[in-house]
Design a protein around this motif. Structure first.
Motif, PDB file in Angstrom:
ATOM      1  N   ASP A 259      11.252  -9.237  -1.530  1.00 36.70           N
ATOM      2  CA  ASP A 259      12.413  -9.683  -0.761  1.00 36.70           C
ATOM      3  C   ASP A 259      13.475 -10.273  -1.679  1.00 36.70           C
ATOM      4  O   ASP A 259      14.666 -10.004  -1.521  1.00 36.70           O
ATOM      5  CB  ASP A 259      11.998 -10.727   0.284  1.00 36.70           C
ATOM      6  CG  ASP A 259      11.151 -10.123   1.387  1.00 36.70           C
ATOM      7  OD1 ASP A 259      11.140  -8.888   1.530  1.00 36.70           O
ATOM      8  OD2 ASP A 259      10.497 -10.893   2.109  1.00 36.70           O
TER       9      ASP A 259
ATOM     10  N   LYS B 179      16.022  -9.888   7.897  1.00 37.69           N
ATOM     11  CA  LYS B 179      14.674  -9.497   7.477  1.00 37.69           C
ATOM     12  C   LYS B 179      13.800  -9.415   8.729  1.00 37.69           C
ATOM     13  O   LYS B 179      13.599 -10.410   9.425  1.00 37.69           O
ATOM     14  CB  LYS B 179      14.113 -10.549   6.506  1.00 37.69           C
ATOM     15  CG  LYS B 179      12.656 -10.369   6.167  1.00 37.69           C
ATOM     16  CD  LYS B 179      12.463  -9.223   5.236  1.00 37.69           C
ATOM     17  CE  LYS B 179      10.992  -9.165   4.813  1.00 37.69           C
ATOM     18  NZ  LYS B 179      10.684  -7.951   4.129  1.00 37.69           N
TER      19      LYS B 179
ATOM     20  N   TYR C 186      17.249  -8.843  -2.299  1.00 42.52           N
ATOM     21  CA  TYR C 186      18.398  -9.735  -2.113  1.00 42.52           C
ATOM     22  C   TYR C 186      19.294  -9.715  -3.356  1.00 42.52           C
ATOM     23  O   TYR C 186      20.518  -9.586  -3.254  1.00 42.52           O
ATOM     24  CB  TYR C 186      17.905 -11.161  -1.812  1.00 42.52           C
ATOM     25  CG  TYR C 186      19.024 -12.161  -1.661  1.00 42.52           C
ATOM     26  CD1 TYR C 186      19.777 -12.214  -0.488  1.00 42.52           C
ATOM     27  CD2 TYR C 186      19.325 -13.052  -2.682  1.00 42.52           C
ATOM     28  CE1 TYR C 186      20.811 -13.123  -0.355  1.00 42.52           C
ATOM     29  CE2 TYR C 186      20.358 -13.973  -2.554  1.00 42.52           C
ATOM     30  CZ  TYR C 186      21.095 -14.003  -1.382  1.00 42.52           C
ATOM     31  OH  TYR C 186      22.124 -14.905  -1.250  1.00 42.52           O
TER      32      TYR C 186
ATOM     33  N   PRO D  84      15.206 -14.373   8.143  1.00 43.54           N
ATOM     34  CA  PRO D  84      13.984 -13.735   8.645  1.00 43.54           C
ATOM     35  C   PRO D  84      13.880 -13.926  10.163  1.00 43.54           C
ATOM     36  O   PRO D  84      13.030 -14.668  10.664  1.00 43.54           O
ATOM     37  CB  PRO D  84      12.875 -14.477   7.895  1.00 43.54           C
ATOM     38  CG  PRO D  84      13.438 -15.854   7.677  1.00 43.54           C
ATOM     39  CD  PRO D  84      14.915 -15.656   7.488  1.00 43.54           C
TER      40      PRO D  84
ATOM     41  N   ASN E 131      14.985  -4.494   6.266  1.00 43.97           N
ATOM     42  CA  ASN E 131      16.194  -5.318   6.190  1.00 43.97           C
ATOM     43  C   ASN E 131      17.295  -4.515   6.854  1.00 43.97           C
ATOM     44  O   ASN E 131      17.680  -3.457   6.341  1.00 43.97           O
ATOM     45  CB  ASN E 131      16.575  -5.616   4.736  1.00 43.97           C
ATOM     46  CG  ASN E 131      15.580  -6.516   4.070  1.00 43.97           C
ATOM     47  OD1 ASN E 131      14.650  -6.047   3.427  1.00 43.97           O
ATOM     48  ND2 ASN E 131      15.760  -7.805   4.201  1.00 43.97           N
TER      49      ASN E 131
END
Length: 195
Positions: free
Chosen positions: A17, A81, A21, A113, A87
Motif C-alpha cells: 500500500d 483503499k 501511494y 481505507p 484502490n
C-alpha cells in the motif's frame, strides 16, 4: 479514443500500500488505480466536456452537503483503499460523517481505507461500458450503498444497490438520493444538455 491500460507486475513484485501511494505521489499527472489482483490501471485524462460535466456534478453534491452537514464529498482525484485490496477513484463519492470520523488523521491524509456510501461513475468517450459496470459491481460488493453509472451519450443511468438488480433509467429528468443521500435530488438536465 484513448483507452485505459492495465499493467501486471505480479511476476516481478507486489506493491505494498505504501509503495502504491508513493508511486501515485511521484506521478501526480497520471491517474492510477489498482484492482483487487494488484494490477495497476493507468486511466486516461478526461476531455473538456467530461471534465466540465464532472465538475458540475461534484458541485451539486458539495452544495447539498454544505446545507445538510451529513458527510464528506470527494472528487475523482480521491483514491480509496477497499477491503479487497483495490484502490479506486470514483468520479464523485460521499461518505457519512460518522463513518469518516472513525478514520485517523493519517488514514484520511493518504488513501483512506474506507468504502464510500455513495459513488458516481460518469461515462466518458474513452470508457468501456462493460469494464465500468464491473467496477460498479465491485463498489457494491465492497460496501457502497448506492451507485449511479451515468451515461450521457445514451441518456441513461444505471442505479446500483446492494442485494438488488441494477435499475436502468432512461431520459429521466430527476434522480433522488433515496435514504442514503437524504433530501438530495439531481437535475439530470445538466447531464443531458451537455450531449
Amino acid at each position: 479514443m484513448i483507452a485505459s491500460y492495465t499493467l501486471d507486475f505480479s511476476s516481478v513484485c507486489q506493491l505494498t500500500d505504501e509503495q502504491f501511494y508513493k508511486l501515485c505521489r511521484k506521478n501526480p499527472d497520471t491517474k492510477l488505480e489498482r484492482n483487487a489482483q494488484g494490477e495497476i490501471i493507468i486511466m486516461p485524462p478526461t476531455g473538456g466536456e467530461t471534465g466540465k460535466l464532472n465538475a458540475k456534478l461534484t458541485s451539486r453534491f458539495v452544495v447539498w452537503n454544505e446545507q445538510t452537514q451529513l458527510g464528506e464529498v470527494f472528487d475523482s482525484s480521491t483514491c480509496f483503499k477497499f477491503p479487497n485490496g483495490a484502490n479506486r477513484s470514483p468520479d464523485v463519492s460521499w461518505i457519512k460523517q460518522e463513518r469518516w470520523n472513525t478514520l485517523t488523521s493519517e488514514e484520511k491524509e493518504k488513501f483512506p481505507p474506507i468504502v464510500p456510501d455513495f459513488v458516481i461513475e460518469l461515462m466518458s468517450p474513452s470508457d468501456d461500458l462493460s469494464q465500468t459496470q464491473r467496477k460498479m459491481e465491485e463498489y457494491i460488493e465492497q460496501g457502497v450503498k448506492l451507485g449511479w453509472l451515468i451515461n450521457p451519450k445514451n441518456r441513461q443511468v444505471e442505479i446500483y444497490r446492494p442485494g438488488r438488480d441494477v435499475e436502468i433509467v432512461e431520459s429521466s429528468t430527476m434522480l433522488a438520493g433515496e435514504d442514503i443521500l437524504s433530501g438530495f435530488v439531481l437535475d439530470l438536465q445538466i447531464v443531458w444538455k451537455s450531449v
